[in-house]
Design an enzyme around this catalytic site. Structure first.
Site, short mmCIF file in Angstrom:
data_model
loop_
_atom_site.label_atom_id
_atom_site.label_comp_id
_atom_site.label_asym_id
_atom_site.label_seq_id
_atom_site.Cartn_x
_atom_site.Cartn_y
_atom_site.Cartn_z
N PHE A 1 -1.69 -7.39 -5.62
CA PHE A 1 -1.48 -6.15 -4.89
C PHE A 1 -2.41 -6.03 -3.68
O PHE A 1 -3.62 -6.27 -3.80
CB PHE A 1 -1.79 -4.94 -5.79
CG PHE A 1 -0.77 -4.66 -6.86
CD1 PHE A 1 0.36 -3.90 -6.58
CD2 PHE A 1 -0.96 -5.15 -8.15
CE1 PHE A 1 1.29 -3.63 -7.58
CE2 PHE A 1 -0.03 -4.88 -9.14
CZ PHE A 1 1.10 -4.12 -8.86
N ASP A 2 -1.84 -5.65 -2.55
CA ASP A 2 -2.65 -5.09 -1.49
C ASP A 2 -3.21 -3.78 -2.05
O ASP A 2 -2.72 -3.26 -3.05
CB ASP A 2 -1.78 -4.82 -0.25
CG ASP A 2 -2.53 -4.09 0.84
OD1 ASP A 2 -3.60 -4.56 1.24
OD2 ASP A 2 -2.04 -3.03 1.27
N PHE A 3 -4.24 -3.23 -1.42
CA PHE A 3 -4.83 -2.00 -1.97
C PHE A 3 -4.49 -0.77 -1.14
O PHE A 3 -3.78 0.12 -1.58
CB PHE A 3 -6.34 -2.15 -2.13
CG PHE A 3 -6.94 -1.03 -2.92
CD1 PHE A 3 -6.68 -0.92 -4.26
CD2 PHE A 3 -7.73 -0.08 -2.32
CE1 PHE A 3 -7.20 0.12 -5.02
CE2 PHE A 3 -8.26 0.97 -3.04
CZ PHE A 3 -7.99 1.07 -4.40
N ASP A 4 -4.98 -0.72 0.10
CA ASP A 4 -4.76 0.45 0.95
C ASP A 4 -3.28 0.66 1.22
O ASP A 4 -2.58 -0.25 1.68
CB ASP A 4 -5.48 0.28 2.30
CG ASP A 4 -6.99 0.38 2.17
OD1 ASP A 4 -7.46 1.11 1.29
OD2 ASP A 4 -7.69 -0.28 2.95
N ILE B 1 2.40 -8.16 -3.20
CA ILE B 1 2.93 -6.81 -3.04
C ILE B 1 2.14 -6.03 -2.01
O ILE B 1 0.90 -6.03 -2.04
CB ILE B 1 2.85 -6.06 -4.39
CG1 ILE B 1 3.63 -6.81 -5.47
CG2 ILE B 1 3.34 -4.63 -4.25
CD1 ILE B 1 3.01 -6.72 -6.85
#
Length: 213
Positions: free
Chosen positions: A8-11, A161
């Protein structure tokens, strides 16, 4: 399971930091380029690393601008972030299914940790890759490939993602299935233009996707 690992990307993907990022950029740019940028104009800077952005805007002042951005961002972090629906419950369910979870972000590790702590989900992630860990940030495949090596998962069993073009491109460049999240600030149509393997409308959509249903 059809997919064993979710990167996962975060922001803008797991935590709604859009307003925080917009206000941080606006604060810095309004001081450096008075009157040239409105808050909405700063959406174009969401995604690339701070170095990439400020190198393009004022290359001789990159380090000073990054420092100013980070100071504002850290001081206003908790006040300007909000949670997306179903993130914590879905990540918890994925972990219980046996999926491996990773963060692959262009932000520094300390700021990733701050956001994970805010959501109370630090322990759910097996691997966290930030800008400190790589020579080349997304859309280069290096961060994705590093995460997969650390997870011990093959490319065909992983998802990359995110909410922005560089997330989709990083997955595609690494030969990993890519997923765009429809709640992205730039919108679903924008993400589709980068040819993601999947688009999800809701965090809960990851459950059947991982199962292969």
């Amino acid at each position: 399971m059809r997919y064993e690992a979710l990167l996962f990307d975060f922001d803008g993907t797991l935590l709604n930091t859009n307003e925080l990022i917009l206000q941080s950029f606006h604060h810095v740019l309004n001081e450096r380029f008075p009157g040239q940028y409105q808050v909405a104009d700063c959406a174009q800077f969401i995604g690339p690393s701070l170095k990439q952005t400020f190198d393009a805007l004022a290359p001789s002042e990159t380090e000073q601008l990054i420092a100013a951005y980070r100071a504002f961002n850290e001081a206003n972090h908790d006040a300007l972030i909000t949670e997306y629906p179903h993130v914590v419950e879905t990540l918890t369910a994925l972990k219980a299914m046996g999926a491996k979870l990773a963060i692959v972000s262009t932000k520094r590790n300390d700021m990733i940790e701050l956001g994970l702590q805010r959501l109370g989900i630090t322990a759910l992630f097996d691997v966290k890759i930030g800008s400190d860990d790589v020579r080349h940030v997304k859309p280069h495949p290096e961060p994705v490939e590093l995460a997969l090596r650390q997870l011990g998962v093959t490319k065909d069993k992983a998802l990359m993602i995110g909410d922005n073009s560089h997330d989709i491109e990083a997955g595609n460049n690494a030969g990993v299935a890519s997923v765009g999240v429809a709640w992205a600030l730039k919108g679903e149509a924008y993400l589709r233009s980068f040819n993601p393997t999947y688009i999800v409308q809701d965090m809960r959509d990851f459950i059947p996707l991982v199962k292969g249903e």
